[in-house]
Design a protein around this motif. Structure first.
Motif, short mmCIF file in Angstrom:
data_model
loop_
_atom_site.label_atom_id
_atom_site.label_comp_id
_atom_site.label_asym_id
_atom_site.label_seq_id
_atom_site.Cartn_x
_atom_site.Cartn_y
_atom_site.Cartn_z
N PRO A 15 -58.63 13.44 -28.70
CA PRO A 15 -59.88 14.39 -27.82
C PRO A 15 -59.88 13.62 -26.40
O PRO A 15 -60.71 14.36 -25.49
CB PRO A 15 -60.73 14.26 -28.64
CG PRO A 15 -60.41 13.89 -30.03
CD PRO A 15 -59.07 13.04 -29.70
N TYR A 16 -59.61 12.44 -26.20
CA TYR A 16 -59.79 11.92 -24.75
C TYR A 16 -58.45 11.85 -24.14
O TYR A 16 -58.72 12.02 -22.69
CB TYR A 16 -60.42 10.60 -24.88
CG TYR A 16 -61.59 10.61 -25.95
CD1 TYR A 16 -62.70 11.39 -25.85
CD2 TYR A 16 -61.55 9.81 -27.22
CE1 TYR A 16 -63.92 11.39 -26.57
CE2 TYR A 16 -62.71 9.91 -28.07
CZ TYR A 16 -63.63 10.59 -27.77
OH TYR A 16 -64.60 10.78 -28.60
N ILE A 17 -57.63 11.58 -24.53
CA ILE A 17 -56.35 11.20 -23.75
C ILE A 17 -55.69 12.61 -23.45
O ILE A 17 -55.35 12.78 -22.28
CB ILE A 17 -55.50 10.28 -24.49
CG1 ILE A 17 -55.99 8.69 -24.49
CG2 ILE A 17 -53.98 10.13 -23.80
CD1 ILE A 17 -55.59 8.00 -25.75
N ALA A 18 -55.51 13.47 -24.28
CA ALA A 18 -55.10 14.74 -24.33
C ALA A 18 -56.05 15.59 -23.23
O ALA A 18 -55.35 16.34 -22.45
CB ALA A 18 -54.80 15.36 -25.57
N VAL A 19 -57.04 15.59 -23.51
CA VAL A 19 -58.02 16.35 -22.67
C VAL A 19 -58.06 15.69 -21.06
O VAL A 19 -57.91 16.83 -20.33
CB VAL A 19 -59.42 16.30 -23.13
CG1 VAL A 19 -60.39 17.15 -22.18
CG2 VAL A 19 -59.41 17.03 -24.60
N ALA A 20 -58.05 14.34 -20.72
CA ALA A 20 -57.85 13.98 -19.58
C ALA A 20 -56.65 14.68 -18.94
O ALA A 20 -56.69 14.95 -17.70
CB ALA A 20 -57.95 12.50 -19.45
N GLU A 71 -62.92 6.58 -20.24
CA GLU A 71 -63.57 5.05 -20.93
C GLU A 71 -63.17 5.14 -22.40
O GLU A 71 -62.87 4.21 -22.99
CB GLU A 71 -64.96 5.19 -20.59
CG GLU A 71 -65.91 4.09 -21.21
CD GLU A 71 -67.23 4.15 -21.15
OE1 GLU A 71 -68.24 3.34 -21.79
OE2 GLU A 71 -67.70 5.19 -20.40
N ARG A 72 -63.41 6.49 -23.12
CA ARG A 72 -63.11 6.34 -24.46
C ARG A 72 -61.63 6.54 -24.97
O ARG A 72 -61.53 5.89 -25.71
CB ARG A 72 -63.85 7.73 -25.15
CG ARG A 72 -65.33 7.53 -24.90
CD ARG A 72 -66.06 8.99 -25.17
NE ARG A 72 -67.34 8.71 -25.25
CZ ARG A 72 -68.27 9.71 -25.29
NH1 ARG A 72 -67.86 11.08 -25.89
NH2 ARG A 72 -69.37 9.52 -25.49
N GLY A 73 -60.97 6.94 -24.21
CA GLY A 73 -59.28 6.68 -24.00
C GLY A 73 -58.99 5.32 -24.21
O GLY A 73 -58.17 4.87 -25.02
N HIS A 74 -59.33 4.51 -23.20
CA HIS A 74 -59.24 3.11 -23.39
C HIS A 74 -59.68 2.41 -24.41
O HIS A 74 -59.15 1.40 -25.01
CB HIS A 74 -59.79 2.30 -21.86
CG HIS A 74 -58.81 2.72 -20.79
ND1 HIS A 74 -57.41 2.31 -20.63
CD2 HIS A 74 -59.16 3.54 -19.74
CE1 HIS A 74 -56.96 2.57 -19.43
NE2 HIS A 74 -57.90 3.51 -18.75
N GLN A 75 -60.63 2.83 -25.00
CA GLN A 75 -61.20 2.33 -26.43
C GLN A 75 -60.27 2.48 -27.35
O GLN A 75 -59.80 1.71 -28.19
CB GLN A 75 -62.71 2.84 -26.65
CG GLN A 75 -63.71 2.51 -25.76
CD GLN A 75 -65.13 3.15 -26.05
OE1 GLN A 75 -65.16 4.15 -26.85
NE2 GLN A 75 -66.08 2.87 -25.51
N ALA A 76 -59.63 3.57 -27.61
CA ALA A 76 -58.73 3.93 -28.61
C ALA A 76 -57.26 3.06 -28.15
O ALA A 76 -56.84 2.46 -29.13
CB ALA A 76 -58.26 5.47 -28.35
#
Length: 215
Positions: free
Chosen positions: A104-109, A131-136
């Motif tokens: 949801p974060y990396i693909a959407v970005a 920010e949330r992608g880096h958390q993943a």
């Protein structure tokens, strides 16, 4: 014979291309440009009312959707989804992580950078998505510091699922240099027999991504 309806630049679709390559399984790939409405036609919606790719269709007309469910079906009875009930549950846990905490974060970005117009208000979402992608990626790095793969001692559909958008995260503005174990894992996957690379992006999308990096 199976038919796979997929959009080649999509990480969710590329997972299936990888799995089919590893299995060397005959199939028909039906390019379905979801970015330009190909999944919104009456014919497509009659098969998949959710209007998304990928979609798998068997010769007898059965339909299966959702990329990770398709991965499980393709890999059933193979080492890519093996082990006892506990091991398979571990595999599934990473599939759920990929769809809930990663994609949801990396693909959407990536989509916003490569497919949304340069003046799209959605670009305001990018700082939060990154920010949330880096958390993943941090969760993945911690796991890979102690393990070669995401499911036991062997390469599996958990790795394929997470590879889908991790390997092209740079398109969404994610630099992976801070995650050496993730980078080494990506290289291990590329060395697997039957590995299939994602096709190059269309010029329009590549140009938008380049502008995102400089703008």
């Amino acid at each position: 014979m199976i038919s796979v309806y997929g959009y080649s630049p999509s990480g969710n679709c590329h997972k299936l291309r990888m799995m089919l390559g590893h299995l060397d399984r005959d199939h028909r790939w039906i390019e379905t440009d979801s970015a330009h409405g190909a999944t919104r036609t009456p014919e497509y919606l009659a098969k998949n009312p959710n209007g998304r790719v990928p979609m798998l269709e068997t010769d007898d007309g059965r339909i299966l959707v959702e990329s990770n469910a398709i991965l499980c079906w393709l890999a059933e009875g193979t080492p890519y989804f093996g082990g006892d009930a506990w091991q398979r549950a571990q595999t599934l846990s990473w599939l759920f992580f990929e769809q809930y905490s990663h994609e949801p974060y990396i693909a959407v970005a990536r989509f916003i950078c490569g497919w949304a117009p340069p003046d799209s208000p959605r670009r305001a979402e990018l700082p939060t998505l990154r920010e949330r992608g880096h958390q993943a990626f941090g969760v993945m790095e911690t796991h890979l510091a102690a393990h070669a793969w995401f499911s036991g001692d062997h390469y599996s559909i958990a790795d394929i699922a997470l590879f889908g958008y991790t390997h092209c995260a740079d398109d969404g503005g994610f630099a992976l240099g801070a995650y050496p174990h993730v980078l080494a894992w990506l290289d291990r996957i590329r060395a697997q027999p039957g590995f299939v690379s994602m096709p190059a992006l269309a010029a329009e999308n590549a140009e938008r991504i380049a502008l995102s990096r400089t703008g």
